[in-house]
Design a protein around this motif. Structure first.
Motif, PDB file in Angstrom:
ATOM      1  N   LEU A 117       0.828  -1.218   0.000  1.00  0.00           N
ATOM      2  CA  LEU A 117       0.000   0.000   0.000  1.00  0.00           C
ATOM      3  C   LEU A 117       0.855   1.258   0.000  1.00  0.00           C
ATOM      4  N   ASP A 118       2.039   1.178   0.535  1.00  0.00           N
ATOM      5  CA  ASP A 118       2.927   2.349   0.552  1.00  0.00           C
ATOM      6  C   ASP A 118       3.688   2.535  -0.756  1.00  0.00           C
ATOM      7  N   LYS A 119       4.005   1.445  -1.462  1.00  0.00           N
ATOM      8  CA  LYS A 119       4.931   1.554  -2.592  1.00  0.00           C
ATOM      9  C   LYS A 119       4.372   1.140  -3.953  1.00  0.00           C
ATOM     10  N   ASP A 120       3.424   0.229  -3.993  1.00  0.00           N
ATOM     11  CA  ASP A 120       2.959  -0.283  -5.276  1.00  0.00           C
ATOM     12  C   ASP A 120       1.838   0.604  -5.838  1.00  0.00           C
ATOM     13  N   PRO A 121       2.013   1.170  -7.026  1.00  0.00           N
ATOM     14  CA  PRO A 121       1.000   2.074  -7.590  1.00  0.00           C
ATOM     15  C   PRO A 121      -0.378   1.425  -7.760  1.00  0.00           C
ATOM     16  N   GLU A 122      -0.429   0.152  -8.118  1.00  0.00           N
ATOM     17  CA  GLU A 122      -1.732  -0.512  -8.292  1.00  0.00           C
ATOM     18  C   GLU A 122      -2.427  -0.701  -6.945  1.00  0.00           C
TER      19      GLU A 122
END
Length: 166
Positions: A117-122
Motif C-alpha cells: 500500500l505504501d509503494k505499489d501504484p496498483e
C-alpha cells in the motif's frame, strides 16, 4: 562587514546543497501526497508488486487440497471485506482477480500489505478507490498460496477463465 557575510553565505549554501535526497532517482508526489520514485523497482514494473514473492509456479488446474485450505482461510480472514463476485464491500470483489493481477502480486498483497500500500501504484489505486486501508492479517506465505489457489478456482467457476494476467 563584507568579510563576515561571504563566509556565512558559503556556509548556508553548503548546508542547503548537502540536504538533498541523495537516494538516486527522481521523486514525485501523487495526488494523495505520497512520494514515489520515478524509477520503480523491476518487480513493480513487471506487475509482481513488492515483497518476498518473486515467482509462483502454477499447475494447469487448481489443486483441490490447496483450494479447500484457501477457502477456509478466506472464510476466516477475508470474507468480511471481500466478496467472491465483482461486488465491492469494504475491499474490491475477488471475481476475476487472477485475470487482472499476476500471482506474485496477489500473494505479495496478502503477505506484505503495508509495504504494498505504501509503494505499489496498483495497490495505491485500490486504496484510493476503497478509501480503507487493508489491514495486515499476518498471513504466511503458504496460506497466501492456498488463498491464491482458491481465487483461481473461484475465477474458473465464475468467469470460465483464470490466470489471465500471466
Amino acid at each position: 562587514m563584507k568579510k563576515r557575510i561571504l563566509p556565512l553565505i558559503l556556509l548556508v549554501t553548503s548546508l542547503i546543497s548537502s540536504c538533498g535526497s541523495g537516494g538516486g532517482g527522481e521523486e514525485k508526489k501523487t495526488d494523495t501526497g505520497t512520494e514515489i520514485k520515478s524509477e520503480l523497482p523491476s518487480s513493480i514494473q513487471e506487475g509482481k508488486g513488492v515483497g518476498g514473492i518473486t515467482d509462483v509456479e502454477l499447475s494447469d488446474e487448481p489443486d483441490a487440497a490447496m483450494v479447500a485450505e484457501g477457502q477456509a482461510i478466506y472464510d476466516m480472514k477475508c470474507a468480511s471485506c471481500h466478496k467472491l463476485t465483482d461486488q465491492r464491500v469494504v475491499g474490491p470483489g475477488f471475481q476475476g482477480v487472477t485475470n487482472r493481477r499476476k500471482p506474485e502480486w496477489i500473494m505479495n498483497m496478502i503477505t506484505n500489505t503495508d509495504v504494498m500500500l505504501d509503494k505499489d501504484p496498483e495497490a495505491q489505486k485500490l486504496l484510493e478507490e476503497c478509501l480503507t486501508r487493508m489491514p495486515n492479517q499476518n498471513v504466511k506465505e503458504k496460506d497466501a498460496r492456498d488463498i491464491l489457489e482458491f481465487l483461481r478456482r473461484n475465477d474458473l467457476d465464475k468467469t470460465g477463465e483464470k490466470d489471465g494476467a500471466i
